[in-house]
Design an enzyme around this catalytic site. Structure first.
Site: not given
Ligand SMILES: Cc1cc2nc3c(=O)[nH]c(=O)nc-3n(C[C@H](O)[C@H](O)[C@H](O)COP(=O)(O)OP(=O)(O)OC[C@H]3O[C@@H](n4cnc5c(N)ncnc54)[C@H](O)[C@@H]3O)c2cc1C
Length: 659
Positions: A44, A268, A339, A461
């Site tokens: 992510g 939310h 929120r 983000l």
């Molecule tokens: C609908 C929606 C809209 C949003 N809009 C906003 C916004 O406008 N602005 C903002 O700041 N935030 C927003 N958020 C929140 C934000 O999108 C997330 O908090 C953020 O993208 C999380 O990023 P991350 O990289 O931590 O995890 P994620 O993007 O969830 O990525 C997790 C990664 O881990 C991998 N993974 C998980 N478990 C395993 C495992 N056991 N083994 C191997 N790989 C694994 C997955 O494949 C993925 O690649 C939104 C959230 C949602 C649900």
């Protein structure tokens, strides 16, 4: 016995800490970097940015994700935007103001030093992403455009229509791909981390399952970074992608990493309401819509009853009979309150009978005033894809004129209701983003670090990319500086044998239950329990009942689950069963933490602790700490450790969004 928690926060005044830290930390000699391997789990925004940056700095990176491409990580769902203190609007924004808003928005339960660092690096993120070609919205003159999000009175949110997460992820992915081509990143798609391997007290590898072949594989490294997202899907219905799970985080917790503030779950306010019991997912309508949309319910109960019965429509209710309750209760921030505040206010109105749909669990989000003022074209430029998404799901287009009263045009409003969205709690990390297992780091939504009890919009983000691009690549070196003289280890040691055997045995156990219930049916039931007893309004009694019900359902899971197929080859049901096993652990952690915190703060609302006006009532004397939970074995209650919070720059006070 409760542990002494060392958060490794550098001494000195808050604005100097990060500079001081960077000036004095140990760095890895460039030649040694070539010998060091780092496992990054997750692609992510947090994982992809970290993997790309670490590789660019010279380390060898193994990057894992469960999807078939890094571009499909849940981060692509992010709609509204990303915050930074650039002050392009010349509206008085500053690093300090972003820092202050974030600490206040988190209801004074975040770590002050971390949040200041986050605000400091926020501006670098925008520069980095622009350099990658991320197509942020621009003003006519070319300047990057901004909009406002909740909890702030300035415009500091950078966005790319309603697809900000996707565009940012494409930027990070292009950097990652460069490193893949250069041979510095080895990508493992459709691999799931099942366990972390700890050797001599340090994280030295993982057991991952090839999701296509079903084979378990071993990987060793000098450090492991998890970036695996949040645990919102514990509630079954949430705005998260359906694949989101907390298996990696919960396994780390079982191996000794503490879990911090699990009860801080974000609900939310602007999601499409639940419409039946066959749903498996909820859809978010971005918070950005609150820039121009106004939230209301009828003033009169008889109007609400007619709306619920379907004998009246929202657009038939004239202006004077509408209660714009957020504007009424919070004149200074209006529709842009944080929120947690907006969600509770919607629940309060619906609980009093003013809900506007057939279930009574919805409020209106109305664009009539802004469309009349700015024209539909402008509104569509800002939120076009969100309007279309809403229409696709509900068959109502919020830009359609529906009525005219006294010469004023009324458009069809959206209906919205609060839903589980984000988790502020997560794996406990110190200032270096290292967990309580040396060599294991956690970044992005899966750690707890920066948002306190409530995250402000567009700050996830910011945090994920701050961790990945600008914080972890420095802090991990302090740890790796030692590791460079230790060298590599193989994957044939007893710790790897034991970990792989445990994963294998668990798969056999789940397959051999051969009961009658599907994973989804049990997960849905868990979600109902979580929402009802551990959801928006919590009480000590309700939490105790909830815990009992979760434990009873867990017995049902252990004795009456049916998982078809075998562990060889692709078996999605088996993967889901493993996720559900961990949602049970997570659900109980949320409830334990909520029960232990006899106060209300941010997203954690204990009904016993509220002001006369229904606002969250904190207890700083007794609960001004990070709750760090330690695993004590299957069937045993976890132990609570406390990291006291220390504030030196910000005065801790009651949040006020009224004036
Ligand atoms: C609908 C929606 C809209 C949003 N809009 C906003 C916004 O406008 N602005 C903002 O700041 N935030 C927003 N958020 C929140 C934000 O999108 C997330 O908090 C953020 O993208 C999380 O990023 P991350 O990289 O931590 O995890 P994620 O993007 O969830 O990525 C997790 C990664 O881990 C991998 N993974 C998980 N478990 C395993 C495992 N056991 N083994 C191997 N790989 C694994 C997955 O494949 C993925 O690649 C939104 C959230 C949602 C649900």
């Amino acid at each position: 016995m409760a542990k002494v928690i060392d958060s490794k926060i550098p001494a000195g005044p808050v604005p100097e800490k990060w500079k001081e830290y960077k000036a004095h930390q140990r760095l890895v000699n460039p030649k040694n970097k070539l010998k060091l391997d780092i496992i990054v789990v997750g692609t992510g925004l947090a994982g992809a940015s970290a993997a790309a940056s670490l590789a660019e700095m010279g380390f060898n990176v193994y990057n894992f994700c469960i999807q078939d491409s890094p571009r499909r990580a849940h981060s692509i769902a992010a709609q509204g935007g990303i915050n930074a203190a650039k002050c392009y609007q010349n509206d008085g924004d500053s690093v300090y103001r972003l820092f202050y808003d974030t600490v206040k928005g988190g209801d004074y339960r975040a770590r002050e030093a971390n949040v200041y660092r986050l605000a400091e690096v926020s501006n670098n993120i925008i520069d980095q992403c622009v350099a990658q070609g991320v197509p942020f919205a621009r003003e006519y003159g070319g300047m990057l455009a901004n909009r406002s999000f909740g909890g702030a009175q300035v415009s500091r949110t950078f966005y790319a229509k309603g697809q900000t997460g996707q565009q940012l992820l494409l930027g990070a992915y292009s950097s990652l791909s460069c490193q893949v081509k250069a041979g510095k990143v080895k990508l493992f798609t459709r691999y799931e981390m099942e366990d972390v391997v700890v050797v001599d007290g340090r994280a030295r590898g993982i057991i991952a399952k090839n999701l296509t072949t079903g084979k378990l594989e071993r990987f060793s490294a000098n450090a492991v970074v998890i970036a695996t997202g949040g645990y919102g899907n514990t509630y079954f219905l949430s705005t998260n992608a359906m694949g989101c799970n907390c298996t990696a985080a919960v396994q780390c917790y079982r191996k000794g990493a503490m879990f911090a503030n699990p009860s801080y779950v974000q609900i939310h306010p602007t999601c499409i309401p639940v419409h039946g019991d066959k749903q498996s997912k909820l859809t978010l309508m971005s918070e950005s819509l609150r820039n121009d949309g106004r939230i209301w319910v009828p003033k009169k109960l008889e109007d609400a009853k007619a709306l619920q019965a379907g004998t009246k429509q929202g657009w038939e209710i004239p202006e004077e009979d509408r209660d714009y309750y957020l504007e009424r209760r919070y004149p200074a921030f209006g529709n842009l309150v944080p929120r947690d505040v907006a969600s509770r206010a919607a629940k309060e109105r619906c609980d009093k009978g003013f809900g506007v749909n057939n279930t009574g669990l919805a409020v209106f989000l109305d664009f009539s005033e802004s469309i009349n003022r700015l024209g539909l074209d402008v509104i569509m430029q800002r939120y076009g894809n969100l309007f279309e998404m809403y229409e696709e799901i509900t068959d109502v287009f919020p830009g359609d004129v529906a009525n005219e009263i006294n010469g004023v045009k009324y458009y069809k409003p959206m209906m919205i209701y609060p839903a589980i969205h984000y988790t502020m709690g997560g794996i406990w990390v110190d200032y270096e983003l290292q967990t309580s297992i040396p060599g294991l780091f956690a970044i992005g939504e899966c750690n707890f670090s920066d948002h306190g009890a409530n995250r402000l919009g567009a700050s996830a983000l910011m945090q994920g990319l701050a961790d990945g691009y600008f914080v972890l690549p420095y802090t991990i070196q302090n740890y790796l500086a030692d590791q460079s003289i230790w060298g590599k280890i193989g994957t044939d040691g007893k710790e790897f044998d034991e970990a792989e055997k445990a994963v294998n045995d668990e798969q056999d156990r789940l397959l051999n239950i051969k009961g009658k219930r599907s994973v989804d049916s049990i997960h849905k039931e868990l979600g109902h329990i979580m929402w009802e007893y551990v959801g928006m309004g919590r009480t000590a009694e309700g939490l105790k009942t909830g815990l009992k019900k979760i434990q009873e359902l867990q017995k049902e899971f252990d004795t009456n689950l049916f998982v078809p197929g075998t562990k060889e080859g692709l078996n999605v049901e088996l993967d889901k069963a493993i996720h559900l096993r961990d949602f049970f652990t997570m659900g109980q952690l949320v409830a334990f933490d909520a029960l232990s915190r006899n106060e209300s703060c941010g997203g954690h609302f204990r009904e016993e602790y509220q002001t006369e006006e229904g606002e969250a009532k904190r207890d700083d004397e007794n609960y001004f700490y990070v709750g760090c939970w330690e695993y004590k074995g299957k069937g045993n209650e976890p132990e609570l450790n406390k990291e006291p919070l220390e504030y030196e720059a910000i005065k801790v006070q009651t949040r006020n969004y009224k004036n």
